[in-house]
Design an enzyme around this catalytic site. Structure first.
Site, short mmCIF file in Angstrom:
data_model
loop_
_atom_site.label_atom_id
_atom_site.label_comp_id
_atom_site.label_asym_id
_atom_site.label_seq_id
_atom_site.Cartn_x
_atom_site.Cartn_y
_atom_site.Cartn_z
N HIS A 151 0.84 -1.21 0.00
CA HIS A 151 0.00 0.00 0.00
C HIS A 151 0.87 1.26 0.00
CE1 HIS A 151 0.83 -1.53 3.91
NE2 HIS A 151 -0.36 -1.48 4.47
N TYR A 152 2.01 1.21 0.69
CA TYR A 152 2.96 2.32 0.65
C TYR A 152 3.49 2.50 -0.77
CZ TYR A 152 7.44 4.76 1.31
OH TYR A 152 8.50 5.63 1.21
#
Length: 246
Positions: A151-152
């Protein structure tokens, strides 16, 4: 050098390094952060008088928070010239184990925060006919690295795209928008996420043979915030020790 800048997530880590570099080059700086105490401590360390730096409560997910930050800076120093979108949320977790709610939280801070900040400040920069926006992306967006969370990585890829869109739309109005994509930096947050044995292995893959000094990124922010960088926009600048070459 730009006259005044808002640095989001500026209380610690890379954000604090950026604050220090801008301040050292004569810039007046608002340290935007949810950690108001940490931001205030850094401001007091750099300028006890508070004339050239102050802590600004900032939740980057909220449009009103950015508008309030802009107005606070304008009242103190006149119209701001620079926004550094640095605030970040990172959760190291294998992609198949990321809860959807956690994915949304990371995207809200990293992507929504960059979008909302760029929109609020971008409108005002456009009206003023001048401005600098510098977004902090990541090597993870370029090589699909997932050590800091998929997700980062996905959020940082979105930031690179947003950089290009804002750059194209704001270029006719004297506003530049650029991104910096750091590789592994020597920060406490990195050492917390990456175990020592993996960190050593990571360093072994970096052509220059070391983790990056956050000051390298901070100095580049200063360059992109300068008036002399007016012909550079929509670019993603790599600061990764040679891990990703193009």
């Amino acid at each position: 050098m730009t006259d005044s800048a808002l640095v989001t997530g500026g209380a610690q880590g890379l954000g604090a390094a950026i604050v220090r570099a801008l301040f050292a080059q004569g810039c007046r700086v608002a340290i935007g952060d949810l950690d108001v105490d940490g931001a205030a401590a850094l401001a007091a360390e750099l300028d006890p008088s508070g004339e050239r730096i102050f802590a600004q409560p900032l939740d980057v997910r909220e449009e009103a928070a950015f508008a309030a930050a802009y107005e606070a800076m304008a009242q103190r120093w006149g119209e701001p010239q620079t926004l550094v979108n640095n605030a970040v949320m990172t959760v190291a977790r294998p992609v198949l184990e990321i809860p959807p709610d956690e994915f949304d939280q990371v995207m809200a801070v990293n992507v929504r925060g960059t979008f909302v900040g760029s929109q609020v400040f971008g409108r005002r920069f456009k009206a003023a006919g001048y401005g600098r926006i510098v977004n902090i992306a990541s090597l993870a967006a370029q090589n699909g690295g997932s050590a800091t969370g998929a997700h980062y990585a996905a959020s940082k890829g979105a930031i690179i795209t947003l950089t290009k869109v804002f750059a194209r739309d704001l270029a006719p109005f004297g506003v530049t928008v650029n991104a910096i994509a750091p590789g592994p930096l020597d920060l406490p947050s990195v050492r917390r996420i990456v175990p020592e044995d993996r960190l050593a292995a990571m360093v072994g893959t970096i052509p220059v043979g070391q983790l990056g000094d956050p000051a390298y990124v901070a100095e580049l922010v200063c360059l992109l915030a300068a008036e002399r960088s007016g012909f550079t926009t929509g670019a993603t600048w790599d600061v990764n020790g040679g891990l990703y070459m193009r």
